[in-house]
Design an enzyme around this catalytic site. Structure first.
Site, PDB file in Angstrom:
ATOM      1  N   GLU A 154      -1.853  -7.473   7.458  1.00  0.00           N
ATOM      2  CA  GLU A 154      -0.522  -7.267   7.999  1.00  0.00           C
ATOM      3  C   GLU A 154      -0.359  -8.067   9.290  1.00  0.00           C
ATOM      4  O   GLU A 154      -1.421  -8.505   9.663  1.00  0.00           O
ATOM      5  CB  GLU A 154      -0.149  -5.704   8.363  1.00  0.00           C
ATOM      6  CG  GLU A 154       1.053  -5.159   8.925  1.00  0.00           C
ATOM      7  CD  GLU A 154       2.479  -5.735   7.951  1.00  0.00           C
ATOM      8  OE1 GLU A 154       2.414  -6.880   7.788  1.00  0.00           O
ATOM      9  OE2 GLU A 154       2.985  -4.909   7.583  1.00  0.00           O
TER      10      GLU A 154
ATOM     11  N   HIS B 266       0.841  -1.275  -0.004  1.00  0.00           N
ATOM     12  CA  HIS B 266      -0.022   0.025   0.085  1.00  0.00           C
ATOM     13  C   HIS B 266       0.957   1.340   0.023  1.00  0.00           C
ATOM     14  O   HIS B 266       2.170   1.221   0.346  1.00  0.00           O
ATOM     15  CB  HIS B 266      -0.996   0.058   1.187  1.00  0.00           C
ATOM     16  CG  HIS B 266      -0.354   0.054   2.541  1.00  0.00           C
ATOM     17  ND1 HIS B 266       0.578   1.144   3.118  1.00  0.00           N
ATOM     18  CD2 HIS B 266       0.044  -1.008   3.451  1.00  0.00           C
ATOM     19  CE1 HIS B 266       0.955   0.917   4.155  1.00  0.00           C
ATOM     20  NE2 HIS B 266       0.675  -0.364   4.422  1.00  0.00           N
TER      21      HIS B 266
END
Length: 202
Positions: free
Chosen positions: A91, A20
């Site tokens: 994550e 990202h």
């Protein structure tokens, strides 16, 4: 160690791995696991800059982490409408270390690295290894080109598991924000997984 499924035509499978764009916490170096931070203005620009490169690739599957920062990156890169949420792309769960800096953690635990030591109250290296293997099994069952939008330390963990190494080896890899990498198979040795490209900026 978990054995992951091989695809029917492994030499043709490619995984485009996208981290990202920038967030306030990626800029400061704070561990960002389950905290759902948004992209900065610069992060949004980084995400948009991915669009030309991704548009040039025929993509058959688009998967994204459920986190806002990954979904924003996917959308701004022009793939939001095609995306499917994949929880295993999240994550690391940093548990008690959420929002903290590595330098501060090492004052309490000299030599600490997430890839070996994991996080109290969060995921261990074995937890993340199992999650990465489960995801790889799914990715290898899909045909065509696949792009996934995920996060820095999970992407490094996924890459080392792709080539069959323990997660601790992820500490030797680095990814910039809005970077993309390619996981594939060696065309000269079908079935041998390789990291074909790493940490490219748009």
């Amino acid at each position: 160690m978990t054995h992951v499924q091989q695809p029917a035509n492994p030499s043709h499978a490619k995984i485009y791995l996208v981290r990202h764009g920038e967030t306030e916490w990626s800029l400061s170096g704070q561990h960002t696991g389950r905290t759902d931070v948004a992209l900065t203005a610069r992060g949004e620009d980084e995400a948009r800059s991915l669009e030309p490169a991704l548009r040039a690739i025929r993509l058959d599957h688009v998967l994204t982490s459920p986190a806002q920062r990954a979904r924003q990156t996917c959308t701004l890169a022009g793939l939001g409408q095609a995306a499917e949420i994949e929880p295993d792309l999240a994550e690391w769960d940093y548990g008690d270390y959420e929002g903290r800096l590595s330098v501060d953690i090492r004052k309490e635990r000299p030599g600490w690295t997430v890839y070996r030591d994991g996080c109290p109250g969060g995921e261990t290296a074995d937890d993340v290894s199992s999650r990465a293997d489960r995801l790889i099994t799914r990715l290898r069952s899909l045909s065509g080109n696949i792009v996934v939008f995920s996060h820095g330390q999970f992407c490094c963990s996924l890459a080392v598991r792709w080539i069959g190494l323990p997660v601790v080896n992820g500490q030797h890899f680095q990814l910039g924000t809005a970077s993309f990498s390619v996981l594939a198979f060696n065309p000269s040795h079908p079935g041998v997984p390789v990291i074909a490209h790493w940490n490219s900026s748009p």
